[in-house]
Design a protein around this motif. Structure first.
Motif, PDB file in Angstrom:
ATOM      1  N   ASN A 158       0.818  -1.201   0.000  1.00 12.29           N
ATOM      2  CA  ASN A 158       0.000   0.000   0.000  1.00 12.29           C
ATOM      3  C   ASN A 158       0.862   1.266   0.000  1.00 12.29           C
ATOM      4  O   ASN A 158       0.564   2.245  -0.683  1.00 12.29           O
ATOM      5  CB  ASN A 158      -0.909  -0.012   1.228  1.00 12.29           C
ATOM      6  CG  ASN A 158      -2.016   1.021   1.164  1.00 12.29           C
ATOM      7  OD1 ASN A 158      -2.342   1.541   0.106  1.00 12.29           O
ATOM      8  ND2 ASN A 158      -2.603   1.304   2.313  1.00 12.29           N
ATOM      9  N   VAL A 159       1.950   1.242   0.756  1.00 14.47           N
ATOM     10  CA  VAL A 159       2.842   2.393   0.849  1.00 14.47           C
ATOM     11  C   VAL A 159       3.758   2.504  -0.374  1.00 14.47           C
ATOM     12  O   VAL A 159       4.068   3.603  -0.835  1.00 14.47           O
ATOM     13  CB  VAL A 159       3.683   2.309   2.142  1.00 14.47           C
ATOM     14  CG1 VAL A 159       4.799   3.353   2.145  1.00 14.47           C
ATOM     15  CG2 VAL A 159       2.790   2.486   3.365  1.00 14.47           C
ATOM     16  N   GLY A 206       4.763   6.223   4.345  1.00 10.71           N
ATOM     17  CA  GLY A 206       5.949   6.303   5.183  1.00 10.71           C
ATOM     18  C   GLY A 206       6.126   5.160   6.162  1.00 10.71           C
ATOM     19  O   GLY A 206       5.307   4.243   6.271  1.00 10.71           O
ATOM     20  N   TRP A 207       7.246   5.262   6.892  1.00  3.47           N
ATOM     21  CA  TRP A 207       7.664   4.182   7.788  1.00  3.47           C
ATOM     22  C   TRP A 207       6.704   3.984   8.956  1.00  3.47           C
ATOM     23  O   TRP A 207       6.492   2.861   9.411  1.00  3.47           O
ATOM     24  CB  TRP A 207       9.071   4.469   8.306  1.00  3.47           C
ATOM     25  CG  TRP A 207       9.635   3.354   9.107  1.00  3.47           C
ATOM     26  CD1 TRP A 207       9.911   3.346  10.445  1.00  3.47           C
ATOM     27  CD2 TRP A 207       9.982   2.041   8.638  1.00  3.47           C
ATOM     28  NE1 TRP A 207      10.405   2.126  10.835  1.00  3.47           N
ATOM     29  CE2 TRP A 207      10.466   1.311   9.740  1.00  3.47           C
ATOM     30  CE3 TRP A 207       9.934   1.435   7.382  1.00  3.47           C
ATOM     31  CZ2 TRP A 207      10.890  -0.008   9.622  1.00  3.47           C
ATOM     32  CZ3 TRP A 207      10.362   0.115   7.274  1.00  3.47           C
ATOM     33  CH2 TRP A 207      10.826  -0.589   8.383  1.00  3.47           C
ATOM     34  N   LEU A 208       6.121   5.068   9.460  1.00  2.97           N
ATOM     35  CA  LEU A 208       5.184   4.913  10.569  1.00  2.97           C
ATOM     36  C   LEU A 208       3.972   4.083  10.175  1.00  2.97           C
ATOM     37  O   LEU A 208       3.514   3.230  10.944  1.00  2.97           O
ATOM     38  CB  LEU A 208       4.736   6.276  11.088  1.00  2.97           C
ATOM     39  CG  LEU A 208       5.667   6.977  12.075  1.00  2.97           C
ATOM     40  CD1 LEU A 208       5.084   8.325  12.476  1.00  2.97           C
ATOM     41  CD2 LEU A 208       5.910   6.120  13.308  1.00  2.97           C
ATOM     42  N   GLY A 216       1.124  -0.751  10.655  1.00  2.78           N
ATOM     43  CA  GLY A 216       0.454  -1.809   9.902  1.00  2.78           C
ATOM     44  C   GLY A 216       0.934  -3.190  10.307  1.00  2.78           C
ATOM     45  O   GLY A 216       0.133  -4.118  10.486  1.00  2.78           O
ATOM     46  N   TRP A 217       2.254  -3.330  10.470  1.00  2.93           N
ATOM     47  CA  TRP A 217       2.786  -4.619  10.915  1.00  2.93           C
ATOM     48  C   TRP A 217       2.353  -4.938  12.345  1.00  2.93           C
ATOM     49  O   TRP A 217       2.063  -6.092  12.683  1.00  2.93           O
ATOM     50  CB  TRP A 217       4.303  -4.644  10.803  1.00  2.93           C
ATOM     51  CG  TRP A 217       4.791  -5.093   9.475  1.00  2.93           C
ATOM     52  CD1 TRP A 217       5.348  -4.331   8.484  1.00  2.93           C
ATOM     53  CD2 TRP A 217       4.760  -6.434   8.957  1.00  2.93           C
ATOM     54  NE1 TRP A 217       5.661  -5.112   7.400  1.00  2.93           N
ATOM     55  CE2 TRP A 217       5.314  -6.401   7.661  1.00  2.93           C
ATOM     56  CE3 TRP A 217       4.320  -7.652   9.470  1.00  2.93           C
ATOM     57  CZ2 TRP A 217       5.431  -7.549   6.879  1.00  2.93           C
ATOM     58  CZ3 TRP A 217       4.433  -8.798   8.682  1.00  2.93           C
ATOM     59  CH2 TRP A 217       4.975  -8.736   7.412  1.00  2.93           C
ATOM     60  N   GLY A 218       2.315  -3.919  13.194  1.00  2.00           N
ATOM     61  CA  GLY A 218       1.858  -4.161  14.557  1.00  2.00           C
ATOM     62  C   GLY A 218       0.428  -4.656  14.604  1.00  2.00           C
ATOM     63  O   GLY A 218       0.102  -5.627  15.300  1.00  2.00           O
ATOM     64  N   ILE A 259       9.469  -1.740  18.191  1.00  2.00           N
ATOM     65  CA  ILE A 259      10.694  -2.247  17.577  1.00  2.00           C
ATOM     66  C   ILE A 259      10.856  -1.656  16.180  1.00  2.00           C
ATOM     67  O   ILE A 259      11.958  -1.258  15.780  1.00  2.00           O
ATOM     68  CB  ILE A 259      10.685  -3.785  17.530  1.00  2.00           C
ATOM     69  CG1 ILE A 259      10.746  -4.363  18.952  1.00  2.00           C
ATOM     70  CG2 ILE A 259      11.869  -4.309  16.713  1.00  2.00           C
ATOM     71  CD1 ILE A 259      10.522  -5.857  19.006  1.00  2.00           C
ATOM     72  N   GLY A 260       9.764  -1.603  15.436  1.00  5.76           N
ATOM     73  CA  GLY A 260       9.840  -1.046  14.090  1.00  5.76           C
ATOM     74  C   GLY A 260      10.266   0.405  14.094  1.00  5.76           C
ATOM     75  O   GLY A 260      11.130   0.824  13.303  1.00  5.76           O
ATOM     76  N   CYS A 261       9.678   1.191  15.007  1.00  7.72           N
ATOM     77  CA  CYS A 261      10.003   2.618  15.057  1.00  7.72           C
ATOM     78  C   CYS A 261      11.421   2.858  15.558  1.00  7.72           C
ATOM     79  O   CYS A 261      12.081   3.811  15.133  1.00  7.72           O
ATOM     80  CB  CYS A 261       9.012   3.336  15.967  1.00  7.72           C
ATOM     81  SG  CYS A 261       7.329   3.423  15.314  1.00  7.72           S
ATOM     82  N   SER A 262      11.907   2.008  16.457  1.00  8.22           N
ATOM     83  CA  SER A 262      13.206   2.247  17.088  1.00  8.22           C
ATOM     84  C   SER A 262      14.369   1.504  16.436  1.00  8.22           C
ATOM     85  O   SER A 262      15.463   2.052  16.321  1.00  8.22           O
ATOM     86  CB  SER A 262      13.132   1.838  18.563  1.00  8.22           C
ATOM     87  OG  SER A 262      12.152   2.573  19.250  1.00  8.22           O
ATOM     88  N   LEU A 263      14.137   0.268  16.023  1.00  6.31           N
ATOM     89  CA  LEU A 263      15.226  -0.589  15.543  1.00  6.31           C
ATOM     90  C   LEU A 263      15.036  -1.062  14.110  1.00  6.31           C
ATOM     91  O   LEU A 263      15.871  -1.815  13.600  1.00  6.31           O
ATOM     92  CB  LEU A 263      15.365  -1.813  16.461  1.00  6.31           C
ATOM     93  CG  LEU A 263      15.666  -1.521  17.930  1.00  6.31           C
ATOM     94  CD1 LEU A 263      15.585  -2.808  18.760  1.00  6.31           C
ATOM     95  CD2 LEU A 263      17.037  -0.878  18.089  1.00  6.31           C
ATOM     96  N   GLY A 264      13.956  -0.624  13.464  1.00  6.58           N
ATOM     97  CA  GLY A 264      13.656  -1.137  12.132  1.00  6.58           C
ATOM     98  C   GLY A 264      14.410  -0.483  10.998  1.00  6.58           C
ATOM     99  O   GLY A 264      14.430  -1.002   9.885  1.00  6.58           O
ATOM    100  N   GLY A 265      15.037   0.655  11.243  1.00  2.00           N
ATOM    101  CA  GLY A 265      15.669   1.409  10.171  1.00  2.00           C
ATOM    102  C   GLY A 265      16.798   0.726   9.439  1.00  2.00           C
ATOM    103  O   GLY A 265      16.882   0.807   8.212  1.00  2.00           O
ATOM    104  N   PRO A 266      17.709   0.037  10.121  1.00  3.02           N
ATOM    105  CA  PRO A 266      18.861  -0.526   9.418  1.00  3.02           C
ATOM    106  C   PRO A 266      18.538  -1.681   8.467  1.00  3.02           C
ATOM    107  O   PRO A 266      19.122  -1.784   7.397  1.00  3.02           O
ATOM    108  CB  PRO A 266      19.769  -1.010  10.563  1.00  3.02           C
ATOM    109  CG  PRO A 266      19.382  -0.174  11.734  1.00  3.02           C
ATOM    110  CD  PRO A 266      17.897   0.019  11.588  1.00  3.02           C
ATOM    111  N   THR A 267      17.611  -2.570   8.860  1.00  7.25           N
ATOM    112  CA  THR A 267      17.374  -3.782   8.059  1.00  7.25           C
ATOM    113  C   THR A 267      15.910  -4.018   7.716  1.00  7.25           C
ATOM    114  O   THR A 267      15.590  -4.987   7.037  1.00  7.25           O
ATOM    115  CB  THR A 267      17.888  -5.033   8.806  1.00  7.25           C
ATOM    116  OG1 THR A 267      17.178  -5.166  10.049  1.00  7.25           O
ATOM    117  CG2 THR A 267      19.381  -4.956   9.066  1.00  7.25           C
TER     118      THR A 267
END
Length: 246
Positions: A27-28, A39-41, A46-48, A183-191
């Motif tokens: 969708n994004v 966007g990432w949020l 959505g995953w949550g 986790i997505g908001c805090s640690l999801g950026g690198p991978t």
């Protein structure tokens, strides 16, 4: 509960998880979708929510949905090791099916997307800065947080008339949804935070097999990272549980 019943519930839950999870990324990402550019949020939330729905569906089997969770529970002595292959097989098959259903829902958007070679990211994860040891560590840390929370978070205390008044049980499966969003908001950026081997490997297999117009490479050379990292993170969380006076 029999192994067959466990497999059915895990299959249904993981199919739902990946249908909604891959769906939000589509969708994004896809330009002719109403959520394009969300966007990432939006992806993280959505995953949550996908975890919340999938876990609610698979509640009878314990709602693992994730080989890393199953591994952590087995290391902690909460799941019989003989049942681990049943859980993992059902989770992987469900992940392939869920990803395929998400593709069907967005078939026209895939067909008209202006960067078809770049659609792999709709299905599976990849590093923003390639560096396998560090990418692996990122997945270990993110999954450790998830599985340690599953093992160590407090349960509800019964209040008046048995209504839960404290602890994560009072929130039901919404509680783990918040953890996944965090986790997505805090640690999801690198991978892209796979934190679940089935969540990454199943859709990667689907991407390789589906007749997506102009699709790119499935990047099998990286595919072991979001499998091994989460399994290590889950196992470490299980070992921590054994070491603590819980």
């Amino acid at each position: 509960m029999s192994n067959a019943e466990v497999a059915v519930w895990e299959l249904l839950g993981t199919t739902t998880l990946l249908l909604l999870g891959v769906g939000v990324v589509a969708n994004v990402t896809l330009r002719r979708s109403l959520g394009h550019g969300g966007g990432w949020l939006l992806i993280s939330f959505g995953w949550g929510f996908a975890v919340f729905v999938g876990a609610s569906v698979s509640a009878p089997s314990g709602a693992h949905l994730n080989p890393a969770v199953t591994t952590g529970l087995a290391v902690a002595g909460k799941v019989d090791w003989a049942r681990v292959p049943v859980y993992v097989a059902a989770q992987l098959v469900g992940a392939v099916l869920g990803a395929a259903l998400a593709w069907l829902a967005y078939k026209l958007q895939f067909d008209t997307h202006d960067d078809p070679a770049g659609t792999r990211g709709v299905f599976c994860t990849g590093p923003t800065v390639p560096g396998w040891p560090w990418n692996l560590l990122t997945e270990v840390i993110g999954t450790f947080v998830l599985v340690a929370w599953v093992l160590l978070s407090p349960t509800a205390l019964a209040g008046e008339h048995g209504v839960p008044r404290f602890g994560n049980s009072a929130l039901g499966y919404a509680a783990v949804a918040f953890v996944v969003v965090g986790i997505g908001c805090s640690l999801g950026g690198p991978t892209g935070y796979a934190i679940n081997p089935a969540r990454d490997l199943g859709p990667r297999i689907a991407y390789a097999l589906l007749p997506i117009r102009g699709k790119g490479d499935a990047e099998w050379g990286y595919s072991w990272v979001p499998v091994v990292g989460p399994l290590l993170g889950g196992a470490l969380a299980g070992l921590l549980f054994l070491a603590l006076p819980v």
